[in-house]
Write an enzyme that holds these catalytic residues in place. Structure first.
Site, PDB file in Angstrom:
ATOM      1  N   GLU A 146       0.856  -1.187   0.000  1.00  0.00           N
ATOM      2  CA  GLU A 146       0.000   0.000   0.000  1.00  0.00           C
ATOM      3  C   GLU A 146       0.892   1.236   0.000  1.00  0.00           C
ATOM      4  OE1 GLU A 146      -2.334   0.169   3.579  1.00  0.00           O
ATOM      5  OE2 GLU A 146      -0.573   0.207   4.856  1.00  0.00           O
ATOM      6  N   LYS A 154       2.896   4.618   1.020  1.00  0.00           N
ATOM      7  CA  LYS A 154       3.451   5.208   2.248  1.00  0.00           C
ATOM      8  C   LYS A 154       3.095   6.686   2.201  1.00  0.00           C
ATOM      9  CE  LYS A 154       7.499   5.387   5.157  1.00  0.00           C
ATOM     10  NZ  LYS A 154       7.643   6.816   5.416  1.00  0.00           N
ATOM     11  N   ASP A 185       2.871  10.588   3.322  1.00  0.00           N
ATOM     12  CA  ASP A 185       3.846  11.499   3.916  1.00  0.00           C
ATOM     13  C   ASP A 185       3.102  12.505   4.796  1.00  0.00           C
ATOM     14  OD1 ASP A 185       6.303  12.433   4.398  1.00  0.00           O
ATOM     15  OD2 ASP A 185       6.582  13.447   2.481  1.00  0.00           O
ATOM     16  N   TYR A 219      -3.380   2.918   8.487  1.00  0.00           N
ATOM     17  CA  TYR A 219      -2.462   1.953   7.874  1.00  0.00           C
ATOM     18  C   TYR A 219      -2.181   0.753   8.763  1.00  0.00           C
ATOM     19  CZ  TYR A 219       1.090   4.361  10.659  1.00  0.00           C
ATOM     20  OH  TYR A 219       1.784   4.917  11.683  1.00  0.00           O
ATOM     21  N   LYS A 238      11.155   3.176  -0.907  1.00  0.00           N
ATOM     22  CA  LYS A 238      11.032   4.615  -1.123  1.00  0.00           C
ATOM     23  C   LYS A 238      10.975   4.961  -2.614  1.00  0.00           C
ATOM     24  CE  LYS A 238      11.045   7.132   2.011  1.00  0.00           C
ATOM     25  NZ  LYS A 238      11.843   7.608   3.106  1.00  0.00           N
ATOM     26  N   CYS A 285      34.910  34.500  10.904  1.00  0.00           N
ATOM     27  CA  CYS A 285      33.649  33.859  11.292  1.00  0.00           C
ATOM     28  C   CYS A 285      32.499  34.831  11.057  1.00  0.00           C
ATOM     29  CB  CYS A 285      33.705  33.442  12.771  1.00  0.00           C
ATOM     30  SG  CYS A 285      32.103  32.873  13.385  1.00  0.00           S
ATOM     31  N   CYS A 333      31.088  35.571  15.010  1.00  0.00           N
ATOM     32  CA  CYS A 333      31.876  36.278  16.038  1.00  0.00           C
ATOM     33  C   CYS A 333      33.031  37.075  15.447  1.00  0.00           C
ATOM     34  CB  CYS A 333      32.384  35.292  17.089  1.00  0.00           C
ATOM     35  SG  CYS A 333      33.686  34.218  16.443  1.00  0.00           S
ATOM     36  N   CYS A 389      35.733  27.835  13.008  1.00  0.00           N
ATOM     37  CA  CYS A 389      35.837  28.960  13.929  1.00  0.00           C
ATOM     38  C   CYS A 389      36.417  28.364  15.211  1.00  0.00           C
ATOM     39  CB  CYS A 389      34.457  29.554  14.193  1.00  0.00           C
ATOM     40  SG  CYS A 389      34.478  30.707  15.571  1.00  0.00           S
ATOM     41  N   CYS A 424      32.215  31.535  20.674  1.00  0.00           N
ATOM     42  CA  CYS A 424      31.428  32.050  19.544  1.00  0.00           C
ATOM     43  C   CYS A 424      29.952  31.711  19.780  1.00  0.00           C
ATOM     44  CB  CYS A 424      31.908  31.402  18.250  1.00  0.00           C
ATOM     45  SG  CYS A 424      30.822  31.706  16.852  1.00  0.00           S
TER      46      CYS A 424
HETATM   47  S1  IVH Z   1       3.412   0.823   8.812  1.00  0.00           S
HETATM   48  C1  IVH Z   1       4.656  -1.581  12.177  1.00  0.00           C
HETATM   49  N1  IVH Z   1       2.235   1.812   6.703  1.00  0.00           N
HETATM   50  O1  IVH Z   1       5.753   5.806   8.036  1.00  0.00           O
HETATM   51  C2  IVH Z   1       4.596  -0.794  10.937  1.00  0.00           C
HETATM   52  N2  IVH Z   1       3.533   3.295   8.033  1.00  0.00           N
HETATM   53  O2  IVH Z   1       8.542   4.988   8.579  1.00  0.00           O
HETATM   54  C3  IVH Z   1       4.754   0.659  11.148  1.00  0.00           C
HETATM   55  N3  IVH Z   1       3.547   5.587   7.251  1.00  0.00           N
HETATM   56  O3  IVH Z   1       5.610   5.908  11.531  1.00  0.00           O
HETATM   57  C4  IVH Z   1       4.304   1.567  10.113  1.00  0.00           C
HETATM   58  N4  IVH Z   1       2.245   5.288   5.516  1.00  0.00           N
HETATM   59  O4  IVH Z   1       3.875   7.248  10.251  1.00  0.00           O
HETATM   60  C5  IVH Z   1       3.025   2.073   7.757  1.00  0.00           C
HETATM   61  N5  IVH Z   1       1.115   2.545   4.811  1.00  0.00           N
HETATM   62  C6  IVH Z   1       1.899   2.808   5.857  1.00  0.00           C
HETATM   63  C7  IVH Z   1       2.388   4.098   6.127  1.00  0.00           C
HETATM   64  C8  IVH Z   1       3.214   4.288   7.228  1.00  0.00           C
HETATM   65  C9  IVH Z   1       2.944   6.169   6.219  1.00  0.00           C
HETATM   66  C10 IVH Z   1       4.442   6.272   8.214  1.00  0.00           C
HETATM   67  C11 IVH Z   1       4.104   6.014   9.653  1.00  0.00           C
HETATM   68  C12 IVH Z   1       5.318   5.391  10.270  1.00  0.00           C
HETATM   69  C13 IVH Z   1       6.393   5.744   9.296  1.00  0.00           C
HETATM   70  C14 IVH Z   1       7.430   4.639   9.310  1.00  0.00           C
END
Ligand code: IVH
Length: 650
Positions: free
Chosen positions: A108, A110, A112, A217, A304, A398, A401, A414, A419
């Site tokens: 699924e 991630k 932000d 999530y 990522k 610097c 300072c 520095c 400073c």
């Molecule tokens: S699972 C035990 N699923 O990413 C599993 N996290 O880097 C823990 N996040 O703190 C997280 N989308 O705030 C999970 N589909 C998703 C997510 C997600 C965003 C964030 C979440 C977590 C951070 C971890």
């Protein structure tokens, strides 16, 4: 309106809102909604004792708070390990296959934003807690109630933690920033900051005005029976929460990769910012079997998204002075949107780098942003030059300072220990989260305390008086007392925090923990050979630490006396038993989940592995044991039933 009509009106409003905020599918007009809402409101004004807890009128925000209370999560909130390419994905899958069998993956987006834990009990939202350090966060219940995609009540009676990300949709983010610009306010750098900032408003009417969205999530504490994560999530969506814009269940690395590529392509079309795809093992039993490292679950990983490049113009090159005196150049660039983030600065590392890349003020450059890190300039577009570009020269003095700088090539320093920039940054670092974690002692306050002459070094923090703080502008009684309490609470901290807080070059959190595990509070007495023998320590780290101790021995002693850090607790020696230091494999269904049994055996000093090999000492089986049992027998590994195992422990 009668009481009965009131309750039915609320039901209707909730249905309209559910369609609008959760399903993205309005089933009525604003006008009809508003009319009914006002009828409900006037009933409530006349009958204040009959207001239903889940009435939509309860979402407008409440009294302005003085501060947030700390609150504990019922079970820990974890982070995720990051991977960046197909090779790393394959490695993760191979590693997972050693820990569990029958893998299927749930993928699924991630999101932000800012993570939030919702605790429901007897069908009502009882608490909403920010992630904090994963164990303790801040109670933002009042603010969470203003978020329309967070149900105030659910049709599930048992206690459950529903975890998700609070986000701001890209469109709203831009509108908020436009409004802030018009009002002359500072703009938010990205939707994540905007979401986190809006969630932590003491005035919940501000939170209510920001159109935050909650995207679930995961699940923390629960009594759900479903054996697969995706089934559990289906249940959560059915309780009235938003579904992800895309999700996928599959078995193979190639399928995960194809879905990832699809998500990368479609990410711009989503309302919310995504920074990757999360892959989770679908079977809950496998999750329990695989367990957790110090920070992350072994059963999930964040794949990522690739970094994004943009062209911008270098408007200026400024100098920053860090806590160790290092002077770092930073490029100020024409504000540029990259993936919903407004980039205004790019890191330049050092002057050798500027010379190598020949970066001039006025140059058009390509900047690259990947994840959280400050964007980097990767290339200068020389053919865009028109002669007006200016070369920057290496600084001699610097910028803070004005004392003469020491130029060592890559590093310019520095040397003035007093400073202001050095002192202030050292104190900010000392108080930061992975150090003494002094709540409320941020950049602005440290600058004020320093400017007013109250704090000239970290030691001075511990002799601050209430009267001194009250005399400062903007310091009311509550804020001053909270700050003094936070400083007092930092005493008796874990030993590694103390070491980390000293800000020794090349010695970060991990190295501080290693030092603390090995030498406890006697770090000042170590020698170089002992240091180099440590896991993860090299020549440079050892030298930096030795030099720091040589120069600051007295200061370390004084701080140690003031702060009194805790010596690390000795790991208890496990008493003798048949499974101590043995490698075990569990299979089949047992009287408790295998995760629980695994944890119990680990307490007895056993190593519990996911697959049978010649090195396995015992295979412990429950009902319906399958291929692992056969393999153990064929390899001549001793097999024990769960009962036999338990008897051996008596
Ligand atoms: S699972 C035990 N699923 O990413 C599993 N996290 O880097 C823990 N996040 O703190 C997280 N989308 O705030 C999970 N589909 C998703 C997510 C997600 C965003 C964030 C979440 C977590 C951070 C971890």
């Amino acid at each position: 309106m009668t009481q009965k009509q009131y309750l039915s009106a609320i039901k209707k409003l909730k249905l309209y809102a559910h369609h609008y905020y959760v399903l993205d599918d309005a089933i009525t007009s604003d006008e009809i909604y508003d009319k009914l809402y006002h009828e409900v409101l006037s009933f409530e004004e006349e009958n204040p004792d009959s207001i239903a807890l889940d009435s939509p009128t309860q979402r407008v925000g409440g009294a302005i708070l003085d501060g947030f209370e700390k609150a504990s999560h019922l079970t820990r909130m974890w982070s995720l390990e990051d991977i960046f390419n197909f090779e790393e994905l394959q490695k993760w899958i191979e590693k997972s296959a050693k820990l569990t069998e029958n893998m299927s993956f749930y993928c699924e987006p991630k999101y932000d934003g800012a993570s939030l834990n919702l605790i429901y009990d007897k069908g009502s939202l009882v608490q909403a807690i920010t992630r904090g350090d994963g164990s303790i966060g801040e109670d933002v219940t009042q603010n969470a109630k203003t978020i329309r995609s967070i149900a105030l009540s659910i049709a599930y009676q048992e206690r459950i933690e529903i975890r998700g990300e609070v986000v701001i949709f890209k469109e709203n983010f831009e509108a908020i920033n436009r409004e802030r610009l018009d009002k002359g306010e500072a703009i938010f750098a990205n939707p994540r900051n905007a979401a986190a900032g809006s969630l932590r408003q003491l005035d919940s009417t501000i939170t209510a005005s920001r159109n935050l969205v909650f995207l679930p999530y995961g699940i923390g504490e629960n009594t759900l029976k479903e054996k697969l994560l995706h089934k559990r999530m289906d249940l959560i969506y059915a309780l009235g929460f938003r579904e992800p814009p895309m999700r996928f269940i599959c078995k193979k690395a190639s399928e995960i990769e194809a879905f990832y590529q699809k998500m990368v392509q479609e990410r711009d079309n989503f309302d919310m910012m995504l920074d990757g795809m999360v892959i989770k093992i679908d079977s809950i039993e496998s999750q329990e079997e695989m367990g957790y490292t110090v920070k992350n679950p072994r059963w999930a990983v964040a794949y990522k998204f690739p970094a994004v490049e943009k062209v911008t113009i270098v408007k200026d090159i400024i100098l920053q002075v860090g806590r160790s005196g290092t002077v770092t150049p930073v490029a100020i660039v024409e504000p540029t949107h990259i993936e919903g983030v407004v980039v205004e600065r790019a890191s330049l590392h050092n002057f050798d780098e500027i010379e190598r890349k020949d970066i001039r003020i006025g140059d058009s450059v390509i900047i690259l942003r990947s994840g959280d890190v400050i964007p980097k300039i990767i290339k200068v577009l020389e053919y865009e030059r028109d002669g007006s570009q200016k070369v920057t020269t290496r600084p001699l003095y610097c910028p803070v300072c004005k004392s003469e700088l020491l130029d060592e090539g890559a590093l310019i320093k520095c040397q003035n220990l007093e400073c202001e920039a050095r002192v202030v940054n050292a104190i900010i670092y000392f108080a930061s989260k992975p150090c003494l974690n002094i709540d409320g002692l941020g950049e602005k306050i440290v600058e004020t305390l320093h400017k007013e002459g109250l704090v000239r070094s970290v030691k001075d923090l511990f002799s601050l008086k209430l009267e001194q703080l009250l005399a400062l502008e903007g310091f009311k009684e509550k804020k001053s007392k909270n700050l003094l309490k936070a400083i007092e609470d930092a005493k008796g901290c874990e030993c590694w925090r103390f070491i980390n807080a000293l800000g020794i070059e090349h010695i970060g959190e991990v190295a501080s923990k290693t030092l603390c595990d090995n030498f406890g509070l006697h770090v000042s007495n170590v020698n170089k050979e002992e240091l180099i023998a440590l896991d993860g320590f090299g020549e440079e780290m050892a030298e930096s630490l030795m030099e720091f101790i040589r120069v600051n021995r007295e200061l370390i002693g004084e701080l140690q006396e003031l702060i009194n850090p805790k010596a690390p607790t000795e790991k208890e020696e496990v008493s003798e038993n048949p499974f101590k230091s043995k490698t075990l494999v569990l299979t089949g269904s047992m009287s408790q989940s295998r995760g629980v049994i695994k944890a119990m055996l680990e307490e007895f000093g056993a190593k519990v592995s996911g697959s049978v090999s010649k090195k396995t000492d015992y295979l412990i089986y429950g009902e319906d044991a399958g291929s692992k049992y056969d393999k153990a027998v064929s390899l001549g590994v001793s097999v024990l039933s769960e009962d036999e195992m338990r008897k051996m422990l008596l």
